[in-house]
Design a protein around this motif. Structure first.
Motif, PDB file in Angstrom:
ATOM      1  N   LEU A   1       0.846  -1.190   0.000  1.00 27.18           N
ATOM      2  CA  LEU A   1       0.000   0.000   0.000  1.00 27.18           C
ATOM      3  C   LEU A   1       0.885   1.244   0.000  1.00 27.18           C
ATOM      4  O   LEU A   1       2.044   1.192   0.403  1.00 27.18           O
ATOM      5  CB  LEU A   1      -0.911   0.009   1.237  1.00 27.18           C
ATOM      6  CG  LEU A   1      -2.039  -1.010   1.273  1.00 27.18           C
ATOM      7  CD1 LEU A   1      -3.037  -0.640   2.364  1.00 27.18           C
ATOM      8  CD2 LEU A   1      -2.773  -1.093  -0.057  1.00 27.18           C
ATOM      9  N   PRO A   2       0.323   2.377  -0.463  1.00 28.93           N
ATOM     10  CA  PRO A   2       1.115   3.610  -0.440  1.00 28.93           C
ATOM     11  C   PRO A   2       1.595   3.912   0.983  1.00 28.93           C
ATOM     12  O   PRO A   2       0.817   3.789   1.931  1.00 28.93           O
ATOM     13  CB  PRO A   2       0.115   4.671  -0.902  1.00 28.93           C
ATOM     14  CG  PRO A   2      -0.938   3.928  -1.654  1.00 28.93           C
ATOM     15  CD  PRO A   2      -1.027   2.577  -1.014  1.00 28.93           C
ATOM     16  N   GLY A   3       2.874   4.285   1.109  1.00 23.91           N
ATOM     17  CA  GLY A   3       3.388   4.772   2.387  1.00 23.91           C
ATOM     18  C   GLY A   3       3.988   3.735   3.315  1.00 23.91           C
ATOM     19  O   GLY A   3       4.563   4.092   4.341  1.00 23.91           O
ATOM     20  N   VAL A   4       3.882   2.452   2.993  1.00 27.43           N
ATOM     21  CA  VAL A   4       4.389   1.450   3.934  1.00 27.43           C
ATOM     22  C   VAL A   4       5.898   1.250   3.783  1.00 27.43           C
ATOM     23  O   VAL A   4       6.489   1.607   2.764  1.00 27.43           O
ATOM     24  CB  VAL A   4       3.682   0.086   3.768  1.00 27.43           C
ATOM     25  CG1 VAL A   4       2.219   0.223   4.078  1.00 27.43           C
ATOM     26  CG2 VAL A   4       3.912  -0.457   2.368  1.00 27.43           C
ATOM     27  N   LEU A   5       6.498   0.678   4.812  1.00 21.46           N
ATOM     28  CA  LEU A   5       7.940   0.434   4.808  1.00 21.46           C
ATOM     29  C   LEU A   5       8.216  -0.998   5.274  1.00 21.46           C
ATOM     30  O   LEU A   5       7.507  -1.517   6.131  1.00 21.46           O
ATOM     31  CB  LEU A   5       8.638   1.408   5.773  1.00 21.46           C
ATOM     32  CG  LEU A   5       8.524   2.897   5.443  1.00 21.46           C
ATOM     33  CD1 LEU A   5       9.057   3.729   6.602  1.00 21.46           C
ATOM     34  CD2 LEU A   5       9.276   3.218   4.171  1.00 21.46           C
ATOM     35  N   PRO A   6       9.253  -1.617   4.728  1.00 21.49           N
ATOM     36  CA  PRO A   6       9.622  -2.964   5.158  1.00 21.49           C
ATOM     37  C   PRO A   6      10.471  -2.913   6.431  1.00 21.49           C
ATOM     38  O   PRO A   6      11.239  -1.973   6.626  1.00 21.49           O
ATOM     39  CB  PRO A   6      10.471  -3.464   3.989  1.00 21.49           C
ATOM     40  CG  PRO A   6      11.114  -2.227   3.442  1.00 21.49           C
ATOM     41  CD  PRO A   6      10.137  -1.104   3.669  1.00 21.49           C
ATOM     42  N   VAL A   7      10.306  -3.907   7.302  1.00 15.78           N
ATOM     43  CA  VAL A   7      11.195  -4.045   8.462  1.00 15.78           C
ATOM     44  C   VAL A   7      11.707  -5.482   8.453  1.00 15.78           C
ATOM     45  O   VAL A   7      10.933  -6.429   8.391  1.00 15.78           O
ATOM     46  CB  VAL A   7      10.458  -3.737   9.779  1.00 15.78           C
ATOM     47  CG1 VAL A   7      11.373  -3.966  10.966  1.00 15.78           C
ATOM     48  CG2 VAL A   7       9.962  -2.298   9.786  1.00 15.78           C
ATOM     49  N   LEU A   8      13.017  -5.638   8.485  1.00 16.10           N
ATOM     50  CA  LEU A   8      13.632  -6.944   8.261  1.00 16.10           C
ATOM     51  C   LEU A   8      13.402  -7.914   9.426  1.00 16.10           C
ATOM     52  O   LEU A   8      13.598  -7.565  10.588  1.00 16.10           O
ATOM     53  CB  LEU A   8      15.135  -6.753   8.022  1.00 16.10           C
ATOM     54  CG  LEU A   8      15.961  -8.017   7.774  1.00 16.10           C
ATOM     55  CD1 LEU A   8      15.461  -8.774   6.555  1.00 16.10           C
ATOM     56  CD2 LEU A   8      17.422  -7.642   7.597  1.00 16.10           C
ATOM     57  N   ASN A   9      13.013  -9.133   9.086  1.00 17.74           N
ATOM     58  CA  ASN A   9      12.848 -10.230  10.040  1.00 17.74           C
ATOM     59  C   ASN A   9      14.222 -10.855  10.306  1.00 17.74           C
ATOM     60  O   ASN A   9      14.833 -11.438   9.414  1.00 17.74           O
ATOM     61  CB  ASN A   9      11.883 -11.254   9.436  1.00 17.74           C
ATOM     62  CG  ASN A   9      11.654 -12.460  10.329  1.00 17.74           C
ATOM     63  OD1 ASN A   9      12.348 -12.656  11.321  1.00 17.74           O
ATOM     64  ND2 ASN A   9      10.675 -13.270   9.960  1.00 17.74           N
ATOM     65  N   LYS A  10      14.675 -10.725  11.547  1.00 14.96           N
ATOM     66  CA  LYS A  10      16.009 -11.194  11.930  1.00 14.96           C
ATOM     67  C   LYS A  10      16.164 -12.699  11.686  1.00 14.96           C
ATOM     68  O   LYS A  10      17.224 -13.177  11.271  1.00 14.96           O
ATOM     69  CB  LYS A  10      16.190 -10.892  13.429  1.00 14.96           C
ATOM     70  CG  LYS A  10      17.609 -10.796  13.882  1.00 14.96           C
ATOM     71  CD  LYS A  10      17.647 -10.383  15.363  1.00 14.96           C
ATOM     72  CE  LYS A  10      18.898 -10.921  16.015  1.00 14.96           C
ATOM     73  NZ  LYS A  10      18.774 -11.011  17.468  1.00 14.96           N
ATOM     74  N   SER A  11      15.085 -13.406  11.944  1.00 16.07           N
ATOM     75  CA  SER A  11      15.125 -14.858  11.811  1.00 16.07           C
ATOM     76  C   SER A  11      15.425 -15.295  10.372  1.00 16.07           C
ATOM     77  O   SER A  11      16.091 -16.309  10.145  1.00 16.07           O
ATOM     78  CB  SER A  11      13.797 -15.425  12.300  1.00 16.07           C
ATOM     79  OG  SER A  11      13.703 -16.770  12.017  1.00 16.07           O
TER      80      SER A  11
END
Lengths: 482, 529
Positions: free
Chosen positions: A46-56
């Motif tokens: 969706l517009p405006g979202v950001l990814p955050v990395l899964n450490k696992s």
């Protein structure tokens, strides 16, 4: 007629078995879920979202890299691979490009002996190993194109071999070993039917002795190891036919039709697509510190091929036994624990495992660690048999009984009175009974049909419900019949 | 003074003393909007100007009246119950329509997103709401923030400058700065990618802060150039900007690039003065470099004398208050800021625009039913205005495999050089040891409508003095520094090292105090006269 050498490289996509997706907290595995149920603003772009990395995902990727003997980069980056497709909601895939998690690596692939060729080892180099997110799925329904975003953002490792494989069998063998390894180190369920291990095969041929590479074709959509083998065999046949007919091989992308067992041309590949890779600005680089790396690698077990060799060297097992016992990590752990508890001949443990235990595991769909019949109990049973306290068939039935009740073998033997009867008088009485009930057989035996001895022993065992010491029974019968 | 013109920090006090209510404050703002905003921007083709537009600001795309009334009521109920309603309780804020607010359209001032209603709320907006602020509505901007005048919005009429509706409000946060300047709200949330908060703040005579990259979460901000975008406050005075930054700054588990750096108490140090601070003046910020439209050759020109004079006067006032002014600070790579920005921002923008494909949400062409590629082309062709299209073309060109070394990689190197300029002058043990640089915010005051629009190269050069801070990631603050001969506001800019927002606010606050009784401080924007 020219002899041809087959050149194969495999591109695999491995679904890591993390709980959540690589860049959001949606559930990763959706095999049993209806379409578009494990999705959120992040994985649907969706517009405006950001990814955050899964450490696992990083940890599992790093573990796989280490198991493939690849070098881990202390600093690696994510990049955007830009292209349009309805299953790619952001219009780019977050992947790794020039500075991926790891580089190098190999698998030394043991090839079994076959008709006309002794066993050998094929060294398969890894030329690409990186983390990326999966795309969704689309399908045509009536006149409509439907998309399912459940799979968007599922963590993948893309791993590509060099053009190092030389036959369809080697390609199949590579996948078998890779699947074994993935399950062994616990980073993927590696079920090809469920898309957890996907494979595209690059195939070309050249005259034997040549060192150049001819244009290759890429076979996609093969979702079992058997299909990979079949598709490659078909494609090699086709390429040889084309070359023999004086045609050039073109760099096509082919699709394997599982039902019809045929290859179909998907598209020509005149030029490489330009994905306009650039660094993903929404994610920080992955900094694999020495501490983190050490923590990850502490979970790296002895690898299956190493353990297989050790079983052959240390326990003097035949290759066949070692292969089966190391087919799965928990089974091999079970074996080794049983050997340790038993302290006798490892081959004897192996025989019992491969016959009794494996049958039980297969019948019940269990893994070795789930058995109530622990390695120690198995060792106990073996020792009861060895010491003559029970006979072999009682031992085998004990395997089932221990598993069914969870009681120790000793306890069951005591409770059910399974110990062998070694009392001369008791056996002698039964022997006399058997002989007096079988006058014809006695007559025949005395007339010279010595082979009937086995039948007499069997009758005694039957009457004593298997508890008699068969050696003693034989001695007494011989004495009575002489 | 009407409530809608009262500073936010004073409203907070009045509210706590029960001398007013959140509903009263909101009603005052709604009355002002009714009086000065005029018709809202729409996609419908209409005459560029109607007689009724005279003196109107056109800041809003979506006025969220009901939503705001509910929020104001909730604040009043909390106050009545003796609960703490939060530091921004009852303060109306407008939101640049590039942020997602759950349940409200998030248009990005583009046809392609005109029908998109956000199902989630951006982190900075959530934080404003948690602090008790009342979200008044979504305000206009350049399409996808691509511009410096607001004229490229698909929602017309675009926002006008409250100081003179014949002039542009600047951009891209022009709706934000115009709404604040016109007293429609005391605060607004904007974004700054090359100067998009600071330039319109300068043009509209308000305070605009581009925080350090990562100081404020970007989650829920529809991306332009992800490595440059910074959400930040727009306010009428320095204290209000500090108050708002306090609410929105801080780490965010949903933004990996949001810094895990503690947020200081900005208000606590605001009145500590400037004694001992070293403030630099750079000749590289008193001239602009731009391409000659005929020859393409780069030409250099000093910024107008009245802009320079405003900066010099500020430096003198700050020196009188105890700051040390450092002259002739070299910032040699400033001139390459725009060319490098042209490349980097376009590459990221083109990629960020890929998701608008007509498949999932937003505009889909009605005339390509059975051909996927045609649907992509038509949806994007019809949905995007000229500015996104220009950025896609340029971005695709310079990131193509055969050109990226020549353009993109080179631009990244220039970016590092610009960062080095800042590192050297802010270095604690270096030659200059600056706490801040003082510069004009813009080369000119607000230009007339249609004077620059259409020349997208020259439009970009309006950001020449603001874009280096985006390249470097450092904070920049624009604050009013007087009125020019044309009656339009002049903006002064402070640039500081990473996370030095508190210092920049402190310096600007000192200047504010020193000029408190200046005649220009009494002049109101034309639409309010």
């Amino acid at each position: 007629m020219t002899d041809y050498e087959v050149i194969i490289g495999l591109e695999t996509h491995i679904q890591l078995n993390t709980v959540t997706k690589i860049f959001c907290s949606c559930k990763a595995d959706s095999w049993f879920d209806p379409p578009n149920t494990n999705i959120c603003p992040v994985c649907t772009g969706l517009p405006g979202v950001l990814p955050v990395l899964n450490k696992s995902a990083v940890e599992k990727g790093a573990l796989l890299a280490a198991a493939m003997h690849a070098q881990l980069r202390p600093l690696s980056f994510f990049d955007r691979k830009n292209y349009f497709y309805p299953d790619l909601p952001k219009g780019y895939q977050i992947s790794q490009y020039d500075q991926s998690l790891a580089f190098g690596g190999y698998l030394d692939l043991p090839m079994p002996a076959s008709a006309g060729r002794p066993a050998y080892v094929r060294h398969v180099g890894i030329i690409k190993l990186h983390l990326e997110e999966d795309a969704g799925k689309t399908k045509n329904v009536g006149g409509e194109r439907w998309t399912d975003f459940n799979r968007c953002g599922v963590p993948l490792v893309e791993m590509v071999t060099g053009p190092d494989l030389r036959s369809a069998d080697e390609a199949a063998q590579y996948l078998i070993r890779l699947r074994q390894l993935l399950r062994w180190i616990g980073v993927s369920e590696a079920d090809m039917e469920r898309g957890q291990l996907r494979c595209d095969a690059n195939v070309s041929i050249r005259p034997v002795g040549a060192t150049y590479l001819n244009p290759k074709t890429e076979i996609k959509n093969v979702n079992s190891i058997e299909s990979v083998r079949d598709a490659i065999l078909k494609e090699v046949e086709r390429q040889i036919r084309e070359v023999e007919a004086g045609h050039k091989i073109e760099a096509w992308t082919l699709e394997w039709d599982e039902d019809k067992q045929v290859l179909r041309k998907m598209r020509s590949k005149e030029t490489e697509a330009d994905y306009r890779y650039f660094r993903e600005p929404d994610l920080l680089p992955i900094r694999l510190t020495e501490e983190w790396k050490a923590e990850i690698l502490s979970a790296l077990p002895e690898l299956p091929l190493e353990r297989r060799q050790r079983f052959m060297d240390a326990y003097e097992l035949p290759e066949y036994d070692a292969e089966i016992l190391t087919s799965e990590r928990r089974l091999s752990d079970y074996f080794e624990q049983a050997v340790l508890a038993y302290r006798g001949d490892p081959k004897r443990v192996s025989n019992w495992l491969m016959n009794e235990i494996l049958r039980m595991l297969n019948e019940r769909g269990l893994t070795a660690d789930a058995l109530r019949l622990t390695p120690t109990y198995l060792a106990d049973i073996l020792r009861l048999v060895d010491s003559g306290q029970i006979n072999t068939s009682t031992g085998k039935s004990l395997v089932e009984k221990v598993e069914a009740t969870g009681k120790s073998p000793q306890q069951i033997v005591a409770e059910e009175g399974l110990a062998k009867v070694s009392d001369d008088a008791a056996i002698r009485a039964v022997c006399q009974e058997v002989l007096s009930e079988s006058p014809k057989e006695v007559e025949a035996y005395r007339a010279g049909k010595q082979t009937l001895m086995g039948w007499f022993v069997g009758q005694v065992m039957k009457k004593m419900r298997g508890k008699a010491d068969p050696t003693l029974a034989r001695q007494i019968l011989e004495e009575l019949l002489s | 003074m009407e409530l809608c013109d009262t500073p936010a920090y004073e409203l907070a006090v009045l509210l706590r003393q029960k001398r007013t209510t959140a509903t009263e404050i909101l009603n005052s703002c709604l009355a002002r909007i009714e009086a000065v905003d005029g018709r809202p921007g729409t996609l419908e083709p209409q005459p560029a100007t109607l007689p009724e537009d005279a003196g109107k600001v056109h800041a809003f795309i979506t006025l969220m009246k009901t939503h705001a009334m509910q929020q104001a009521q909730a604040v009043d109920e909390k106050l009545a119950a003796g609960e703490d309603p939060g530091p921004l309780a009852g303060i109306p804020v407008t939101i640049k329509d590039i942020f997602c607010v759950r349940g409200a359209p998030a248009t990005a001032a583009s046809r392609i997103l005109a029908n998109f209603v956000a199902p989630y709320t951006a982190t900075p907006v959530t934080r404003l709401e948690q602090a008790g602020a009342v979200v008044l509505g979504k305000v206009n901007l350049d399409e996808f923030t691509y511009g410096s005048s607001n004229e490229s919005s698909a929602f017309q009429p675009s926002t006008r400058n409250p100081w003179n509706p014949e002039r542009v409000p600047g951009g891209s946060s022009g709706g934000s700065t115009a709404s604040v300047a016109a007293g429609e709200a005391p605060l607004s949330l904007g974004t700054d990618t090359a100067g998009s908060i600071r330039q319109p703040a300068a043009f509209c005579g308000v305070v605009g802060l581009k925080p350090t990259y990562g100081r404020v979460s970007r989650y829920g901000l529809i991306a332009f150039a992800s490595s440059l975008d910074c959400p930040g406050p727009v306010a009428r005075n320095v204290t209000d900007a500090a108050l708002m930054l306090q609410a929105i700054a801080g780490p965010d588990p949903q933004d990996a690039t949001a810094a895990n750096v503690p947020v200081p108490d900005y208000l606590a140090v605001l009145d500590e003065g400037v004694r001992g601070l070293r403030i630099g003046l750079s000749p590289d910020y008193f001239r602009i470099t731009y391409p000659n439209p005929e020859t393409g050759e780069m030409e250099e020109q000093p910024v107008p004398e009245e802009m320079t004079a405003a900066v010099r006067r500020a430096a003198k006032l700050l020196a009188e208050m105890g700051a040390e002014i450092v002259e002739d600070v070299p910032m040699p790579n400033t001139r390459y800021g725009i060319p490098a920005y042209f490349v980097i921002s376009r590459v990221e923008a083109a990629s960020n625009l890929h998701r608008y494909d007509g498949v999932k949400y937003g505009y889909r062409t009605p005339d390509a039913q059975n051909d996927l590629r045609l649907m992509y082309r038509r949806s994007r062709g019809q949905g995007f205005g000229p500015q996104p299209k220009l950025r896609i073309l340029m971005g695709m060109y310079v990131s193509a495999a055969q050109y990226s070394a020549q353009y993109y990689n080179r631009a990244l190197k220039v970016r590092s050089l610009i960062r080095r300029d800042f590192d050297q002058v802010f270095d604690r043990s270096g030659r200059y040891r600056l706490d801040a640089l003082l510069t004009p915010t813009t080369p000119t005051t607000a230009f007339p409508m249609a004077a620059v629009y259409g020349n997208s190269v020259m439009m970009q050069y309006a950001d020449q003095l603001t874009v280096p801070a985006n390249h470097a990631g450092v904070p920049g603050l624009s604050f009013p520094g007087g009125l020019a001969a044309d009656g339009m506001p002049i903006g002064l800019q402070l640039l500081g090292p990473d996370f030095s927002e508190a210092t920049l606010l402190r310096i600007a606050r000192s200047y504010e105090l020193a000029t408190e009784s200046d005649a220009w401080r009494k002049v109101k924007p034309k639409v309010l006269r």
